[in-house]
Design a protein around this motif. Structure first.
Motif, PDB file in Angstrom:
ATOM      1  N   PHE A 336       0.819  -1.208   0.000  1.00 14.16           N
ATOM      2  CA  PHE A 336       0.000   0.000   0.000  1.00 14.16           C
ATOM      3  C   PHE A 336       0.855   1.260   0.000  1.00 14.16           C
ATOM      4  CE2 PHE A 336      -3.281  -2.786   2.356  1.00 14.16           C
ATOM      5  CZ  PHE A 336      -3.748  -3.290   1.154  1.00 14.16           C
ATOM      6  N   ASP A 337       1.998   1.214   0.671  1.00 13.40           N
ATOM      7  CA  ASP A 337       2.921   2.356   0.637  1.00 13.40           C
ATOM      8  C   ASP A 337       3.399   2.616  -0.786  1.00 13.40           C
ATOM      9  OD1 ASP A 337       2.738   2.641   3.379  1.00 13.40           O
ATOM     10  OD2 ASP A 337       4.639   1.604   3.807  1.00 13.40           O
ATOM     11  N   LYS A 338       3.704   1.545  -1.503  1.00 13.48           N
ATOM     12  CA  LYS A 338       4.202   1.708  -2.876  1.00 13.48           C
ATOM     13  C   LYS A 338       3.098   2.214  -3.803  1.00 13.48           C
ATOM     14  CE  LYS A 338       8.168  -1.366  -2.640  1.00 13.48           C
ATOM     15  NZ  LYS A 338       9.092  -0.235  -2.861  1.00 13.48           N
ATOM     16  N   ILE A 339       1.859   1.794  -3.567  1.00 16.06           N
ATOM     17  CA  ILE A 339       0.745   2.333  -4.346  1.00 16.06           C
ATOM     18  C   ILE A 339       0.610   3.824  -4.090  1.00 16.06           C
ATOM     19  CG2 ILE A 339      -1.776   2.333  -4.593  1.00 16.06           C
ATOM     20  CD1 ILE A 339      -1.684  -0.709  -4.129  1.00 16.06           C
ATOM     21  N   GLU A 340       0.725   4.226  -2.827  1.00 10.61           N
ATOM     22  CA  GLU A 340       0.635   5.647  -2.494  1.00 10.61           C
ATOM     23  C   GLU A 340       1.776   6.441  -3.115  1.00 10.61           C
ATOM     24  OE1 GLU A 340       0.326   5.919   1.730  1.00 10.61           O
ATOM     25  OE2 GLU A 340      -1.757   5.199   1.782  1.00 10.61           O
ATOM     26  N   GLU A 341       2.961   5.841  -3.211  1.00  6.25           N
ATOM     27  CA  GLU A 341       4.085   6.509  -3.871  1.00  6.25           C
ATOM     28  C   GLU A 341       3.764   6.751  -5.349  1.00  6.25           C
ATOM     29  OE1 GLU A 341       7.651   4.263  -3.382  1.00  6.25           O
ATOM     30  OE2 GLU A 341       7.570   4.327  -1.182  1.00  6.25           O
ATOM     31  N   ILE A 342       3.194   5.732  -6.004  1.00 11.22           N
ATOM     32  CA  ILE A 342       2.813   5.865  -7.412  1.00 11.22           C
ATOM     33  C   ILE A 342       1.791   6.978  -7.587  1.00 11.22           C
ATOM     34  CG2 ILE A 342       1.530   4.724  -9.274  1.00 11.22           C
ATOM     35  CD1 ILE A 342       2.876   2.097  -8.395  1.00 11.22           C
ATOM     36  N   VAL A 343       0.798   6.995  -6.720  1.00 13.02           N
ATOM     37  CA  VAL A 343      -0.261   8.004  -6.812  1.00 13.02           C
ATOM     38  C   VAL A 343       0.300   9.394  -6.567  1.00 13.02           C
ATOM     39  CG1 VAL A 343      -2.373   8.840  -5.716  1.00 13.02           C
ATOM     40  CG2 VAL A 343      -2.136   6.413  -6.264  1.00 13.02           C
ATOM     41  N   ASN A 344       1.121   9.548  -5.543  1.00 14.83           N
ATOM     42  CA  ASN A 344       1.685  10.862  -5.229  1.00 14.83           C
ATOM     43  C   ASN A 344       2.550  11.395  -6.368  1.00 14.83           C
ATOM     44  OD1 ASN A 344       0.445  10.892  -2.711  1.00 14.83           O
ATOM     45  ND2 ASN A 344       2.215  10.005  -1.662  1.00 14.83           N
ATOM     46  N   LYS A 345       3.255  10.492  -7.038  1.00 15.86           N
ATOM     47  CA  LYS A 345       4.107  10.888  -8.149  1.00 15.86           C
ATOM     48  C   LYS A 345       3.293  11.320  -9.368  1.00 15.86           C
ATOM     49  CE  LYS A 345       7.837   9.073 -11.079  1.00 15.86           C
ATOM     50  NZ  LYS A 345       8.657   7.875 -11.403  1.00 15.86           N
ATOM     51  N   ASN A 346       2.074  10.785  -9.499  1.00 12.54           N
ATOM     52  CA  ASN A 346       1.240  11.047 -10.686  1.00 12.54           C
ATOM     53  C   ASN A 346      -0.115  11.616 -10.299  1.00 12.54           C
ATOM     54  OD1 ASN A 346       2.965   9.530 -12.872  1.00 12.54           O
ATOM     55  ND2 ASN A 346       2.794   8.091 -11.168  1.00 12.54           N
ATOM     56  N   ASN A 347      -0.138  12.464  -9.253  1.00 11.77           N
ATOM     57  CA  ASN A 347      -1.432  12.888  -8.700  1.00 11.77           C
ATOM     58  C   ASN A 347      -2.238  13.792  -9.614  1.00 11.77           C
ATOM     59  OD1 ASN A 347      -0.063  15.302  -8.431  1.00 11.77           O
ATOM     60  ND2 ASN A 347       0.143  15.154  -6.206  1.00 11.77           N
ATOM     61  N   LYS A 348      -1.649  14.240 -10.696  1.00  7.86           N
ATOM     62  CA  LYS A 348      -2.422  15.000 -11.679  1.00  7.86           C
ATOM     63  C   LYS A 348      -3.360  14.076 -12.447  1.00  7.86           C
ATOM     64  CE  LYS A 348      -1.869  18.114 -15.650  1.00  7.86           C
ATOM     65  NZ  LYS A 348      -0.888  18.791 -16.539  1.00  7.86           N
ATOM     66  N   TYR A 349      -3.002  12.791 -12.498  1.00 13.35           N
ATOM     67  CA  TYR A 349      -3.727  11.852 -13.347  1.00 13.35           C
ATOM     68  C   TYR A 349      -4.423  10.733 -12.585  1.00 13.35           C
ATOM     69  CZ  TYR A 349      -0.514  14.106 -16.597  1.00 13.35           C
ATOM     70  OH  TYR A 349       0.200  15.033 -17.307  1.00 13.35           O
ATOM     71  N   ILE A 350      -4.044  10.527 -11.321  1.00 11.69           N
ATOM     72  CA  ILE A 350      -4.576   9.375 -10.595  1.00 11.69           C
ATOM     73  C   ILE A 350      -4.647   9.689  -9.108  1.00 11.69           C
ATOM     74  CG2 ILE A 350      -2.354   8.220 -10.174  1.00 11.69           C
ATOM     75  CD1 ILE A 350      -3.863   5.615 -11.135  1.00 11.69           C
TER      76      ILE A 350
END
Length: 586
Positions: A336-350
């Motif tokens: 879940f931490d890694k999912i949040e990292e992905i989201v934070n990095k691409n928060n304009k789109y996801i």
């Protein structure tokens, strides 16, 4: 007398005559290039108009932003005829018989073909266009066929005159298009190159009498067809353009449906690939679900699960995972931490979502959503208080077990350790009810399933399960299970794991639809959905990854499901149940 032309009044009259629902599909046609000009024979665009489409000429520009913006505005694509391809694109040296190449066209058309393929845009290649399909999508082209041809493939007669015949394969799209025409089909011929091999994405569906390939079509349930002749010059050519316009209309309708419908896949295992260093913001070939593929397939949301493999006798949990963690709970948290990292990095789109309202908010914002799930209650480590922890993290469901019995319940592939749900499992289910976490019985044994139905005060879900009546596998649901699930208000999400769809042979998108139709017949339209199991070995021909999910909608539309029913299937039933469970204790 006032002779002033009122442009706005004229436009209003046009729009009144042609509301959005009645707009014709736009068919892009790649233009030829010569003498610093983009050129196109009139047969192409007149045939599109005669078939009921709107032609749009696409100039040869190798700018990806331009191509992507063009593709977002068309519903179908014609790859037109013209000069030879530079063989260097295929890794070959030029033959002495190579004709004139057109460097302005090659790269733009290879790019637009590949990108249109990824977006499931219906395509038809004509003459050079069939060769474009082959070069762009894994096939091979003969630079010159004069040594093997016994038929004249470069005629001197007028283009409207057929000069040889082709044999059409039965049970092909081309066979259906020309069902009422005399066989063999008479065609014209203006080429000295031809498709040598169609590659694994196409099959040959027409050949000349000398064995030269004359037509190919997709073997992946995509609307793609290529012909070596020039149908725009023949009286018999219109049916091909009518086919393309019809497919483009279907594609356009599916896209317009996705504008209004929220599409949720309730189970994907993409986090299993995190140890391989995936790039979720790119079109990563290692995974079936990424931001690019979700965009191409018009997928709004997915539930990514932290999958925890059940240790076998003599194994530890650490023996089965790639990350060095202290135990199952820590492993789930790491995912879940890694999912949040992905989201934070691409928060304009996801963005992450944990409820119905957030899903719709993100859709209106133009962002994708990731929801969190747990596959295997092993993550609780035998402690009820860990459910509160995962509820606080936004987990929307827990699959009680996986392939093997755990301390909560028996698995469909287990050893009947508890004869269903254990005493601890009963506590887990009641605590999940209290916290508003959905109880998921995919992977559970039949006894575990019925026990959970009796214990739970809320309806339960099967996030990725198909129908045992169509494929006799213990992971699938019997008709009696489905009826019991529906009677309690639950939902079953059809999965596209090939082994759960078909016992023998290759499963395809048609098998997915058969399982869905059967589940609807048994349970009713209010109790079904889709849980792909992408990246957990899910994916079949026609629904191979997230980019192809628009094809699922096209299949639903072809079966004449209403938009209301399509929303129910595309996650609406699941979302309604999720909201019911989450808000019941507020």
């Amino acid at each position: 007398m006032n002779n002033t032309f009122d442009l706005q009044q004229h436009l209003d009259a046009v729009y009144a005559r042609y509301p959005e629902a009645d707009r014709k599909p736009v068919i892009g046609i790649t233009g030829n290039y010569d003498d610093l000009s983009c050129k196109l024979g009139q047969g192409y665009y007149k045939s599109v108009v005669a078939a009921g489409g709107v032609p749009l000429v696409i100039p040869p520009i190798a700018d990806t932003d331009t191509i992507i913006n063009t593709l977002s505005r068309i519903d179908g694509l014609i790859l037109s005829g013209g000069g030879d391809f530079n063989p260097l694109w295929a890794g070959e040296e030029p033959s002495t018989k190579l004709g004139g190449i057109n460097k302005e066209r090659d790269l733009p058309e290879l790019l637009i073909t590949r990108l249109a393929y990824n977006r499931q845009i219906p395509m038809m290649g004509i003459c050079r266009g069939i060769q474009t399909l082959a070069i762009a999508l894994g096939g091979e082209v003969d630079q010159d066929i004069s040594d093997k041809a016994t038929v004249k493939h470069s005629q001197n007669a007028d283009r409207s005159e057929p000069t040889h015949t082709v044999r059409i394969e039965r049970d092909s799209i081309l066979d259906q298009i020309y069902a009422s025409h005399p066989r063999p089909l008479q065609v014209n011929s203006f080429h000295h190159q031809a498709v040598k091999s169609p590659g694994d994405k196409f099959r040959v569906v027409a050949m000349a009498t000398d064995g030269i390939i004359e037509a190919i079509e997709s073997n992946e349930f995509k609307s793609i067809l290529g012909v070596q002749w020039h149908p725009e010059c023949l009286e018999t050519g219109l049916p091909l353009f009518q086919w393309l316009v019809a497919e483009a209309s279907s594609y356009r309708l599916a896209h317009r449906t996705h504008d209004r419908v929220l599409t949720l896949d309730t189970h994907c295992d993409t986090p299993m690939f995190f140890p391989q260093g995936i790039h979720f913001d790119q079109r990563d070939p290692k995974i079936l679900v990424d931001l690019q593929k979700m965009t191409e397939g018009r997928q709004d949301a997915t539930i990514m699960v932290a999958y925890l493999p059940q240790p076998k006798a003599g194994e530890t949990f650490a023996d089965n995972v790639s990350f060095d963690v202290s135990g199952p709970k820590a492993y789930a948290d790491l995912i879940f931490d890694k999912i949040e990292e992905i989201v934070n990095k691409n928060n304009k789109y996801i963005a992450t979502a944990s409820n119905f309202a957030q899903l719709w908010t993100h859709k209106h914002q133009g962002r994708k959503s990731i929801m969190l799930g747990i596959e295997n209650g092993l993550a609780l480590e035998g402690k009820l208080e860990n459910l509160q922890h995962f509820a606080d993290r936004g987990v929307v469901y827990v699959t009680l077990c996986h392939n093997g019995d755990n301390d909560i319940c028996d698995s469909a592939r287990g050893n009947n350790t508890h004869n269903g749900v254990s005493a601890f499992g009963e506590q887990v289910i009641r605590e999940m009810n209290r916290l508003g976490i959905l109880v998921d019985l995919s992977h559970g044994s039949e006894k575990s399933f019925y026990d959970a139905l009796d214990i739970s005060s809320h309806p339960i879900v099967c996030s990725h399960s198909s129908c045992r009546a169509l494929c006799d596998h213990p992971r699938n649901l019997t008709d009696d299970q489905m009826r019991a699930l529906a009677a309690k208000g639950g939902v079953a999400q059809i999965t596209i794991y090939h082994g759960f769809l078909k016992k023998d042979g290759e499963a395809t998108i048609l098998d997915v639809m058969a399982h869905l139709d059967h589940a609807i017949d048994v349970m009713g339209i209010e109790h079904v959905g889709l849980g792909t199991d992408f990246d957990g070995d899910g994916g079949v021909r026609g629904l191979a990854d997230s980019s192809e999910l628009i094809n699922f909608t096209r299949q639903l539309l072809a079966r004449r499901y209403s938009e209301e029913d399509i929303q129910k299937i595309w996650g609406g039933n699941f979302m309604q149940l999720m909201a019911q469970v989450q808000y019941s204790n507020l």
